[in-house]
Design an enzyme around this catalytic site. Structure first.
Site, short mmCIF file in Angstrom:
data_model
loop_
_atom_site.label_atom_id
_atom_site.label_comp_id
_atom_site.label_asym_id
_atom_site.label_seq_id
_atom_site.Cartn_x
_atom_site.Cartn_y
_atom_site.Cartn_z
N HIS A 30 26.23 44.03 36.84
CA HIS A 30 25.80 43.60 35.55
C HIS A 30 24.20 42.99 35.84
O HIS A 30 24.04 42.38 36.77
CB HIS A 30 26.79 42.76 34.88
CG HIS A 30 26.92 41.40 35.52
ND1 HIS A 30 26.14 40.15 35.33
CD2 HIS A 30 27.95 40.74 36.40
CE1 HIS A 30 26.81 39.08 36.03
NE2 HIS A 30 27.76 39.64 36.63
N GLU A 81 27.64 40.72 30.39
CA GLU A 81 28.99 40.42 31.20
C GLU A 81 29.25 38.88 30.85
O GLU A 81 30.43 38.69 31.03
CB GLU A 81 28.62 40.63 32.63
CG GLU A 81 29.99 40.97 33.39
CD GLU A 81 30.48 39.76 34.09
OE1 GLU A 81 31.65 39.51 34.72
OE2 GLU A 81 29.65 38.63 34.30
N GLU A 82 28.32 38.06 31.21
CA GLU A 82 28.77 36.83 31.44
C GLU A 82 29.05 36.05 30.06
O GLU A 82 29.54 34.83 30.07
CB GLU A 82 27.33 35.79 31.71
CG GLU A 82 26.98 36.29 33.39
CD GLU A 82 27.93 35.90 34.36
OE1 GLU A 82 29.00 35.34 34.11
OE2 GLU A 82 27.46 35.92 35.61
N HIS A 134 27.63 30.53 40.25
CA HIS A 134 26.90 30.12 39.00
C HIS A 134 26.26 28.89 39.25
O HIS A 134 26.49 27.62 38.21
CB HIS A 134 28.35 29.70 37.97
CG HIS A 134 28.69 30.93 37.26
ND1 HIS A 134 29.54 30.97 36.16
CD2 HIS A 134 28.48 32.35 37.60
CE1 HIS A 134 29.86 32.29 35.78
NE2 HIS A 134 29.21 32.92 36.77
#
Length: 338
Positions: A59, A200-201, A307
């Site tokens: 992604h 995606e996130e 993250h």
């Protein structure tokens, strides 16, 4: 390659810059196009009607923030795009991506002299971004909906270690691009398409819609997973530098995962196993359920500090991931007409 990919800001829903960076790297592998939701599709080998069709996925998007409101005094109120870790936000340096260009800023924090003793982290919507402008000037440049990325220059550390924001999942994109470059000149009895997906996130819509359009029979999803750090139990993570992590989960095809392990052993590629007892938390969840269903496997790159603005990988893990994906494709589909 990784420096170029990580330097391109692409918070979920605004993946134009990493799309362009990845397209330049894939241009020699086949024709590229952009899907309606912003994913990049590159057709490396055309798929024959009714024949096997392999989709290689990672992604493009990264976590970040979005401007939700502009205060009268020029401070920006924000919301999160993806799973932002609040503990990394206070005093962070950021970049606001406006229609007029990049605007540097910082997330404010209270000096320790005036902090309370409760130790509670503020929620994302309680934070304020300071771009150094008063209210009228801020409103002239910034609009609600503008994305905000975390500032951080990609850097080589000792040995093969590399740190940058957005390694989730630009590391996976690099591995997929390397694998595609290796497969582009190989005679294969299957179609091969790369899909570097958007969103995606924030839900995986980019990969799910791309898979519905492309109708692959097999999918290999390359993402990142947790590498061991102090305070993280060893059974819940892999080892940085230990090689790609082959996934096992209810939605994944167990035979495909086992075959990946077999190829890794035959090719003497160091690898690890990752067991997930539910969803994978990757684009494999949406791809596997697309259309009538797709046989999927995940191959994850160990990553520290996920993250956060200081995500960290071992470059050799990326190379070995690409090597494994390409070797499996050749072993499974090598040779014309197979």
């Amino acid at each position: 390659m990784l420096e170029n990919l990580c330097a391109a800001p692409g918070v979920s829903g605004r993946e134009e810059a990493p799309w362009q960076a990845a397209q330049a790297l894939l241009a020699g592998c086949g024709p590229c196009e952009r899907t309606p939701l912003g994913s990049l599709v590159c057709r490396v080998h055309p798929a024959a009607p009714g024949g096997p069709h392999l989709l290689l996925n990672a992604h493009l998007d990264s976590i970040g923030l979005v401007v939700s409101y502009i205060e009268e005094n020029g401070f920006l109120r924000v919301g999160n795009c993806g799973g932002v870790d609040r503990s990394t936000l206070l005093a962070a340096q950021v970049v606001v991506h406006t229609r007029q260009g990049a605007l540097p800023g910082v997330i404010g924090t209270l000096p320790p002299h005036v902090q309370t003793e409760d130790g509670q982290l503020p929620k994302v919507d309680q934070l304020a971004v300071d771009v150094g402008l008063d209210g009228p000037a801020a409103r002239a440049q910034v609009r609600p909906g503008d994305r905000i990325s975390f500032w951080g220059a990609p850097r080589r550390l000792a040995g093969e270690r590399f740190t940058a924001p957005s390694l989730d999942d630009r590391a996976g994109c690099a591995a997929v691009i390397l694998a595609a470059q290796q497969l582009a000149g190989q005679p294969l009895g299957c179609g091969v398409t790369v899909a570097l997906s958007s969103l995606e996130e924030t839900g995986g819509q980019g990969a799910a819609t791309a898979a519905a359009r492309l109708a692959p029979t097999h999918g290999i999803v390359v993402d990142v997973s947790f590498a061991q750090t102090p305070g993280v139990p060893r059974p819940k993570c892999g080892l940085l530098g230990g090689g790609p992590m082959v996934g096992y989960a209810p939605i994944l095809d167990a035979a495909l995962s086992a075959r990946l392990e077999q190829v890794a052993q035959e090719q003497q590629i160091p690898h690890q196993v990752e067991v997930m007892n539910g969803d994978t938390g990757t684009d494999a969840d949406g791809i596997a359920a697309a259309g009538a269903g797709v046989k999927c496997a995940t191959v994850s790159i160990p990553l520290r500090y996920m993250h956060s603005p200081v995500e960290l990988v071992d470059l050799e893990d990326i190379r070995r991931t690409a090597q494994l994906v390409a070797a499996w494709a050749v072993a499974e589909f090598g040779g014309e007409g197979q």
